[in-house]
Motif scaffolding. Structure first.
Motif, PDB file in Angstrom:
ATOM      1  N   LEU A   1     -41.255  -9.867   4.421  1.00  0.00           N
ATOM      2  CA  LEU A   1     -41.125 -11.202   3.844  1.00  0.00           C
ATOM      3  C   LEU A   1     -41.707 -11.307   2.438  1.00  0.00           C
ATOM      4  O   LEU A   1     -41.258 -12.110   1.627  1.00  0.00           O
ATOM      5  N   THR A   2     -42.739 -10.500   2.148  1.00  0.00           N
ATOM      6  CA  THR A   2     -43.414 -10.568   0.853  1.00  0.00           C
ATOM      7  C   THR A   2     -44.138  -9.251   0.585  1.00  0.00           C
ATOM      8  O   THR A   2     -44.522  -8.553   1.525  1.00  0.00           O
ATOM      9  N   SER A   3     -44.338  -8.939  -0.683  1.00  0.00           N
ATOM     10  CA  SER A   3     -45.014  -7.685  -1.031  1.00  0.00           C
ATOM     11  C   SER A   3     -46.521  -7.744  -0.786  1.00  0.00           C
ATOM     12  O   SER A   3     -47.175  -6.715  -0.694  1.00  0.00           O
ATOM     13  N   ASN A   4     -47.092  -8.934  -0.707  1.00  0.00           N
ATOM     14  CA  ASN A   4     -48.514  -9.092  -0.426  1.00  0.00           C
ATOM     15  C   ASN A   4     -48.669  -9.996   0.800  1.00  0.00           C
ATOM     16  O   ASN A   4     -48.853 -11.204   0.668  1.00  0.00           O
ATOM     17  N   PRO A   5     -48.602  -9.413   1.992  1.00  0.00           N
ATOM     18  CA  PRO A   5     -48.524 -10.221   3.210  1.00  0.00           C
ATOM     19  C   PRO A   5     -49.851 -10.751   3.740  1.00  0.00           C
ATOM     20  O   PRO A   5     -49.865 -11.492   4.720  1.00  0.00           O
TER      21      PRO A   5
ATOM     22  N   ARG B   1     -44.629  -7.673   5.515  1.00  0.00           N
ATOM     23  CA  ARG B   1     -44.156  -6.952   4.327  1.00  0.00           C
ATOM     24  C   ARG B   1     -42.649  -7.091   4.137  1.00  0.00           C
ATOM     25  O   ARG B   1     -42.148  -6.939   3.029  1.00  0.00           O
TER      26      ARG B   1
END
Length: 115
Positions: A30-34, A28
């Motif tokens: 690194l990205t909003s949808n991990p 999370r």
């Protein structure tokens, strides 16, 4: 090539077993949808024999048995049901000696870069 997420998991694994919840938290960052990067990272770590995947029983790590495809199916099923209570502790990763070696190498390189 090993991803940033995989290195973070291995570094955390130097100290203790790493639960899915912690890996999800790293993803999370690194990205909003991990979901996909977490699944890919865990599977890559398993395939490269950097970690064993399993559960904690009686304060001991117990690796999952089965072929790669079975582990992948089980992992995806658990992670797919993230809404359910307790999903984040349904499995844990345990560094292998090779995983510890890789984590220590990355820490050595990181420390050398900071000097």
């Amino acid at each position: 090539m090993i991803s940033k997420l995989e290195l973070e998991v291995l570094r955390d694994g130097l100290d203790d077993w790493v639960p899915l919840l912690a890996i999800d938290g790293m993803g999370r960052q690194l990205t909003s949808n991990p979901r996909e990067i977490v699944v890919a990272a865990v599977l890559n770590l398993v395939v490269n024999r950097f970690v064993a995947i399993g559960i904690i029983e009686s304060h001991q790590f117990a690796p999952w048995e089965g072929e790669y495809e079975q582990l992948e199916t089980r992992l995806r099923d658990i992670y797919h049901h993230r809404e359910e209570r307790g999903w984040g502790f349904e499995f844990w990763l345990n560094n292998t000696p090779l995983g510890d070696e890789r984590a220590n190498q990355s820490l050595s390189h990181r420390n050398a870069d900071n000097d």
